[in-house]
Motif scaffolding. Sequence first.
Motif, PDB file in Angstrom:
ATOM      1  N   SER A 204      47.252  37.545  28.499  1.00 44.95           N
ATOM      2  CA  SER A 204      46.582  38.567  29.312  1.00 44.95           C
ATOM      3  C   SER A 204      45.500  37.948  30.179  1.00 44.95           C
ATOM      4  O   SER A 204      45.420  38.194  31.385  1.00 44.95           O
ATOM      5  N   HIS A 205      44.666  37.125  29.568  1.00 47.01           N
ATOM      6  CA  HIS A 205      43.579  36.520  30.334  1.00 47.01           C
ATOM      7  C   HIS A 205      44.093  35.477  31.319  1.00 47.01           C
ATOM      8  O   HIS A 205      43.475  35.245  32.356  1.00 47.01           O
ATOM      9  N   ALA A 206      45.230  34.851  30.997  1.00 46.53           N
ATOM     10  CA  ALA A 206      45.853  33.960  31.963  1.00 46.53           C
ATOM     11  C   ALA A 206      46.271  34.740  33.206  1.00 46.53           C
ATOM     12  O   ALA A 206      46.075  34.294  34.345  1.00 46.53           O
ATOM     13  N   LEU A 207      46.829  35.931  32.990  1.00 49.31           N
ATOM     14  CA  LEU A 207      47.236  36.774  34.117  1.00 49.31           C
ATOM     15  C   LEU A 207      46.026  37.246  34.916  1.00 49.31           C
ATOM     16  O   LEU A 207      46.008  37.162  36.152  1.00 49.31           O
ATOM     17  N   PHE A 208      45.012  37.728  34.212  1.00 49.99           N
ATOM     18  CA  PHE A 208      43.814  38.200  34.902  1.00 49.99           C
ATOM     19  C   PHE A 208      43.158  37.062  35.677  1.00 49.99           C
ATOM     20  O   PHE A 208      42.744  37.232  36.826  1.00 49.99           O
ATOM     21  N   GLY A 209      43.060  35.896  35.038  1.00 48.93           N
ATOM     22  CA  GLY A 209      42.429  34.762  35.700  1.00 48.93           C
ATOM     23  C   GLY A 209      43.200  34.334  36.936  1.00 48.93           C
ATOM     24  O   GLY A 209      42.609  34.087  37.989  1.00 48.93           O
ATOM     25  N   GLY A 210      44.531  34.238  36.815  1.00 40.52           N
ATOM     26  CA  GLY A 210      45.340  33.855  37.964  1.00 40.52           C
ATOM     27  C   GLY A 210      45.172  34.808  39.131  1.00 40.52           C
ATOM     28  O   GLY A 210      45.004  34.377  40.287  1.00 40.52           O
ATOM     29  N   LEU A 211      45.205  36.116  38.844  1.00 39.21           N
ATOM     30  CA  LEU A 211      45.052  37.108  39.906  1.00 39.21           C
ATOM     31  C   LEU A 211      43.659  37.066  40.524  1.00 39.21           C
ATOM     32  O   LEU A 211      43.504  37.118  41.748  1.00 39.21           O
ATOM     33  N   ILE A 212      42.643  36.969  39.680  1.00 41.94           N
ATOM     34  CA  ILE A 212      41.274  36.948  40.188  1.00 41.94           C
ATOM     35  C   ILE A 212      41.052  35.722  41.077  1.00 41.94           C
ATOM     36  O   ILE A 212      40.475  35.816  42.171  1.00 41.94           O
ATOM     37  N   GLY A 213      41.520  34.555  40.626  1.00 39.22           N
ATOM     38  CA  GLY A 213      41.345  33.345  41.424  1.00 39.22           C
ATOM     39  C   GLY A 213      42.074  33.419  42.753  1.00 39.22           C
ATOM     40  O   GLY A 213      41.534  33.052  43.800  1.00 39.22           O
ATOM     41  N   ALA A 214      43.318  33.924  42.722  1.00 43.01           N
ATOM     42  CA  ALA A 214      44.113  34.015  43.944  1.00 43.01           C
ATOM     43  C   ALA A 214      43.512  35.012  44.933  1.00 43.01           C
ATOM     44  O   ALA A 214      43.435  34.740  46.140  1.00 43.01           O
ATOM     45  N   VAL A 215      43.074  36.161  44.430  1.00 40.69           N
ATOM     46  CA  VAL A 215      42.501  37.181  45.308  1.00 40.69           C
ATOM     47  C   VAL A 215      41.153  36.718  45.852  1.00 40.69           C
ATOM     48  O   VAL A 215      40.817  36.956  47.021  1.00 40.69           O
ATOM     49  N   TRP A 216      40.382  36.038  45.017  1.00 42.61           N
ATOM     50  CA  TRP A 216      39.068  35.552  45.468  1.00 42.61           C
ATOM     51  C   TRP A 216      39.234  34.568  46.617  1.00 42.61           C
ATOM     52  O   TRP A 216      38.529  34.640  47.629  1.00 42.61           O
ATOM     53  N   VAL A 217      40.197  33.642  46.493  1.00 42.86           N
ATOM     54  CA  VAL A 217      40.443  32.668  47.556  1.00 42.86           C
ATOM     55  C   VAL A 217      41.059  33.332  48.774  1.00 42.86           C
ATOM     56  O   VAL A 217      40.691  33.039  49.917  1.00 42.86           O
ATOM     57  N   GLY A 218      42.002  34.248  48.544  1.00 40.76           N
ATOM     58  CA  GLY A 218      42.734  34.843  49.647  1.00 40.76           C
ATOM     59  C   GLY A 218      42.012  35.943  50.392  1.00 40.76           C
ATOM     60  O   GLY A 218      42.198  36.103  51.609  1.00 40.76           O
ATOM     61  N   ALA A 219      41.174  36.719  49.681  1.00 45.89           N
ATOM     62  CA  ALA A 219      40.545  37.873  50.315  1.00 45.89           C
ATOM     63  C   ALA A 219      39.029  37.902  50.161  1.00 45.89           C
ATOM     64  O   ALA A 219      38.377  38.805  50.690  1.00 45.89           O
ATOM     65  N   GLY A 220      38.466  36.942  49.440  1.00 41.57           N
ATOM     66  CA  GLY A 220      37.017  36.919  49.266  1.00 41.57           C
ATOM     67  C   GLY A 220      36.582  37.605  47.981  1.00 41.57           C
ATOM     68  O   GLY A 220      37.312  38.416  47.396  1.00 41.57           O
ATOM     69  N   GLY A 221      35.356  37.307  47.560  1.00 39.06           N
ATOM     70  CA  GLY A 221      34.833  37.866  46.322  1.00 39.06           C
ATOM     71  C   GLY A 221      34.713  39.367  46.309  1.00 39.06           C
ATOM     72  O   GLY A 221      34.770  39.998  45.249  1.00 39.06           O
ATOM     73  N   SER A 222      34.552  39.981  47.479  1.00 39.27           N
ATOM     74  CA  SER A 222      34.413  41.439  47.534  1.00 39.27           C
ATOM     75  C   SER A 222      35.679  42.166  47.114  1.00 39.27           C
ATOM     76  O   SER A 222      35.641  43.358  46.796  1.00 39.27           O
ATOM     77  N   ALA A 223      36.828  41.463  47.109  1.00 38.72           N
ATOM     78  CA  ALA A 223      38.093  42.092  46.727  1.00 38.72           C
ATOM     79  C   ALA A 223      38.267  42.155  45.215  1.00 38.72           C
ATOM     80  O   ALA A 223      39.211  42.784  44.727  1.00 38.72           O
ATOM     81  N   VAL A 224      37.367  41.510  44.473  1.00 40.57           N
ATOM     82  CA  VAL A 224      37.417  41.542  43.013  1.00 40.57           C
ATOM     83  C   VAL A 224      36.378  42.530  42.504  1.00 40.57           C
ATOM     84  O   VAL A 224      35.192  42.428  42.852  1.00 40.57           O
ATOM     85  N   ASN A 225      36.794  43.480  41.698  1.00 43.38           N
ATOM     86  CA  ASN A 225      35.886  44.481  41.148  1.00 43.38           C
ATOM     87  C   ASN A 225      35.220  43.899  39.896  1.00 43.38           C
ATOM     88  O   ASN A 225      35.705  44.065  38.774  1.00 43.38           O
ATOM     89  N   VAL A 226      34.104  43.217  40.111  1.00 44.89           N
ATOM     90  CA  VAL A 226      33.454  42.480  39.033  1.00 44.89           C
ATOM     91  C   VAL A 226      33.042  43.401  37.888  1.00 44.89           C
ATOM     92  O   VAL A 226      33.217  43.066  36.709  1.00 44.89           O
ATOM     93  N   ALA A 227      32.501  44.574  38.222  1.00 39.81           N
ATOM     94  CA  ALA A 227      32.070  45.503  37.171  1.00 39.81           C
ATOM     95  C   ALA A 227      33.249  45.925  36.296  1.00 39.81           C
ATOM     96  O   ALA A 227      33.139  46.018  35.065  1.00 39.81           O
ATOM     97  N   GLU A 228      34.398  46.167  36.933  1.00 43.08           N
ATOM     98  CA  GLU A 228      35.591  46.556  36.186  1.00 43.08           C
ATOM     99  C   GLU A 228      36.090  45.398  35.325  1.00 43.08           C
ATOM    100  O   GLU A 228      36.543  45.598  34.199  1.00 43.08           O
ATOM    101  N   VAL A 229      35.996  44.186  35.849  1.00 45.65           N
ATOM    102  CA  VAL A 229      36.409  43.011  35.085  1.00 45.65           C
ATOM    103  C   VAL A 229      35.553  42.870  33.833  1.00 45.65           C
ATOM    104  O   VAL A 229      36.053  42.607  32.734  1.00 45.65           O
ATOM    105  N   VAL A 230      34.247  43.051  33.993  1.00 44.78           N
ATOM    106  CA  VAL A 230      33.347  42.927  32.849  1.00 44.78           C
ATOM    107  C   VAL A 230      33.628  44.017  31.828  1.00 44.78           C
ATOM    108  O   VAL A 230      33.747  43.751  30.615  1.00 44.78           O
ATOM    109  N   GLU A 231      33.771  45.275  32.310  1.00 48.89           N
ATOM    110  CA  GLU A 231      33.950  46.405  31.391  1.00 48.89           C
ATOM    111  C   GLU A 231      35.298  46.394  30.689  1.00 48.89           C
ATOM    112  O   GLU A 231      35.385  46.626  29.478  1.00 48.89           O
TER     113      GLU A 231
END
Length: 379
Positions: free
Chosen positions: A106-133
């Motif tokens: 699960s965390h491998a999937l989340f990490g892969g998606l977060i890293g790819a989206v962060w590089v591809g669309a910027g940090g604003s595309a990652v919902n950090v609060a949702e990731v933490v919660e």
Amino acid sequence: MGSVTFLLVVVIVTALAFDFTNGFHDTANSMATSIATGALTPRVAVSIAGALNLLGAFLSTEVAKTISNGIVDDSKVSLVMIFAGLVGAILWNLLTWLVGLPSSSSHALFGGLIGAVWVGAGGSAVNVAEVVEKIVVPAVASPIVAGVVAMLATYLAYVITRRTSGREVDRGYRAGQIGSASLVALAHGTNDAQKTMGVITLTLISAGLLSHGAGPPWWVVLSAGLAIALGTYVGGWRIIRTMGKGLTDIQAPQGFAAETSATAVILASSHLGFALSTTQVCTGSILGAGLGRKLAEVRWGVAGRIAVSWVLTLPAAAAVGGFAAWVAGHGDMGVALVAGTALAAATGFYVLSRRRPVTPDNVNEDRPRVPEAAQRSAV
């Protein structure tokens, strides 16, 4: 349009490939203790787990919704980013399977998606609060909760049966393990199959085939359930050995307590939409069961290596996913390069695994107690 359609198919196939690796990577979650205690033979265990993973996939879609429109902004996600994130998750799953470490798919999937989206669309595309919660907090709390519950349950199991002969206790709890292990498999399908459902749904949203915030269509639910069930049936024997024989000497009452505790935590979290790691929950419950029978009856060297893999999983998969997104972002040639590299790496992992194969026939061989030797026997 043709290239977009082809990429869409590639992403969906890659998502199902991840689901397959998720299945054999996590077979140990539901069946390692039952195989270790002899409650179920290895082949029967993985057959039951596969069937119940498929059934569990149809019980809920709350976790799928968390992934498809929770941790990232689906309006900013492209097919290339999703593809890159899946590659990062698959490669981490295969690496940890090779060395027999029950890391979190699960965390491998989340990490892969977060890293790819962060590089591809910027940090604003990652919902950090949702990731933490929905990811970080459950990752920290769930193995602790499962471990404490399993420790108490194990203690009570031995207290309740202290006047009963050991043979009768063993026979009774082995029979109970058939039910408790089946419940874990059902819960695993309810939680983990949904993650691939969420990824495919996010893919369809990104391609404009579903509206923002939509849930997974029925065919997505079915295909994700079938993929994880097939992977489960194949059996991740290397990780089954680590969880069944590497962490602690499991007896039938401990196995029953660990499986029951893990089921309760996983199903409660699935109902709440928490995309937790079933691997961490089940590992925590096994550790708790070891402590419940006799303090320090745990191989802490093995447990420590597992904990390190948990800490590394999300950032490592994010790094691979981010790099893959950067390469794949250079057009069709970039996508082809990432796909080719991933296939080559997967083939290499498989070839290496055949040097010291772990099969249904030797999965229950005792692991040496020396930490370094224990690591070698898992490979």
